[in-house]
Design an enzyme around this catalytic site. Structure first.
Site, short mmCIF file in Angstrom:
data_model
loop_
_atom_site.label_atom_id
_atom_site.label_comp_id
_atom_site.label_asym_id
_atom_site.label_seq_id
_atom_site.Cartn_x
_atom_site.Cartn_y
_atom_site.Cartn_z
N VAL A 1 23.65 54.48 14.56
CA VAL A 1 23.92 54.82 15.95
C VAL A 1 22.65 54.67 16.79
O VAL A 1 21.54 54.65 16.26
CB VAL A 1 24.47 56.26 16.10
CG1 VAL A 1 25.81 56.41 15.40
CG2 VAL A 1 23.47 57.29 15.56
N GLU A 2 22.85 54.58 18.10
CA GLU A 2 21.73 54.47 19.03
C GLU A 2 21.40 55.79 19.71
O GLU A 2 20.26 56.01 20.13
CB GLU A 2 22.06 53.43 20.12
CG GLU A 2 22.26 52.02 19.60
CD GLU A 2 22.68 51.06 20.71
OE1 GLU A 2 22.91 51.55 21.84
OE2 GLU A 2 22.80 49.86 20.44
N THR A 3 22.40 56.66 19.83
CA THR A 3 22.25 57.89 20.61
C THR A 3 22.76 59.09 19.83
O THR A 3 23.81 59.02 19.18
CB THR A 3 23.04 57.79 21.94
OG1 THR A 3 22.54 56.68 22.69
CG2 THR A 3 22.91 59.07 22.75
#
Length: 373
Positions: free
Chosen positions: A90-92
């Site tokens: 994931v990025e966030t």
């Protein structure tokens, strides 16, 4: 008279609702989204709704006929055994605060190191709380006091969500908002340019019940916002009730319906849901909820930062708010057992809300393989 409308509602990938009928009161002059319960993901603030030919609406009864309702059964949650794998996927990361970052005014062990590690890996961090007692600026000061470097733009409280929601529906600036809640809501409404009354100022007011006594209320109140309120009293209950029941089109907005909260790290305390419940009882209306598990804030964040929801992991300690919030938004979910939810509660046969993963606390991210729960 019944005016027909088409309402398209999307709650996560697994739920679709279509309505073809809606009761309309043409006397109301600004848009009022139907009050929908937050508890089973029907919070109107979490829905993407298209309205055709409607300028205003209000009803004490449900005015929608729901069709095509489907749900998807989720697999049981898995213990987080490979933290690196989740981090890289994931990025966030969206973190709840109470029970995840802190308890009361006490920081949970390992939080600073965990946040520093995630930032070093280029992850965006966002902090979302249902607690409406503080504004984003005030929460920024709390993070600072606890030794955490968190910017105001990374913080989203339900006090902010209430003001942001009113802006999103073009709530008339000549209307007023009555607040059953604390300073955080007032500050966010002021920043958004809305007129308000109530709040802590009404905490000391009493009603002297005498024969023939009639309590006056401001007929220009177009919304009542209810949040956690340590100064809750009968005056506020009656004033909010009069506005909702007697002012045409008056909105009933709740920041959240949390049953309990952590005012101290010693025990659980009655949450904002207890204040909301009192107004539900007196008005026989369900609120429009802007906090978790409504996805209003999730949609706002995704738009603001340009985030793909599939690239978000929601981390929280509550099943019916945090985890449901992530699931409603189509995100990955991680339950931590450092707050409200215990392992026995998660694994109870009566619990239908299953996160993707669970672990003891967020500092388990620091180990390549998370600690066995």
């Amino acid at each position: 008279m019944v005016t027909k409308a088409v309402v398209s509602v999307s709650v996560a990938a697994s739920i679709t609702i279509t309505s073809s009928k809606l009761l309309i009161n043409p006397a109301h002059r600004f848009l009022c989204l139907k009050r929908l319960s937050s508890f089973n993901s029907f919070s109107a603030s979490s829905l993407a709704i298209k309205w055709r030919g409607i300028s205003s609406c209000s009803s004490n009864k449900s005015g929608t006929a729901m069709e095509g309702f489907t749900t998807r059964t989720r697999a049981s949650a898995q213990p987080l055994e490979n933290a690196d794998e989740l981090i890289s996927s994931v990025e966030t990361f969206i973190f709840d605060c109470d029970g995840v970052i802190w308890k009361g005014d006490k920081l949970i062990d390992g939080v600073p190191e965990t946040l520093d590690m995630l930032r070093s890996k280029g992850k965006r961090l966002v902090f979302v709380t249902n607690n409406s007692t503080k504004s984003r600026k005030q929460y920024g000061k709390k993070f600072e006091t606890l030794g955490l470097n968190v910017g105001e733009e990374e913080i989203f409280a339900s006090s902010f969500a209430a003001a942001a929601y009113l802006k999103s529906i073009d709530f008339p600036k000549d209307k007023k908002v009555y607040v059953i809640g604390e300073d955080g809501i007032l500050k966010e409404l002021e920043l958004a340019g809305f007129q308000y009354l109530g709040g802590p100022e009404d905490g000391g007011k009493k009603i002297e019940l005498k024969p023939g006594f009639l309590m006056e209320h401001d007929e220009e109140v177009g919304a009542v916002v209810v949040g956690f309120d340590r100064y809750f009293n009968y005056y506020k209950v009656q004033y909010g009730t009069l506005c909702i029941r007697e002012n045409p089109g008056c909105l009933f907005i709740a920041t959240n319906r949390d049953a309990v909260t952590h005012l101290t790290d010693a025990q659980e305390w009655a949450g904002g849901g207890s204040m909301v419940g009192a107004i539900c009882g007196s008005t026989q209306r369900e609120p429009l909820v802007v906090g978790k598990p409504s996805t209003f804030m999730m949609d706002y964040l995704a738009d603001k930062f340009g985030i793909l929801k599939s690239q978000i992991c929601m981390v929280g300690d509550r099943l019916d708010t945090d985890i449901l919030f992530g699931q409603n938004g189509g995100c990955k979910t991680l339950l931590v057992l450092s707050g409200v939810t215990t392992l026995s509660m998660l694994q109870s046969p009566s619990n239908s809300i299953q996160p993707d993963f669970y672990t003891n606390k967020i500092s388990d991210f620091l180990a390549p393989k998370a600690a066995t729960v």
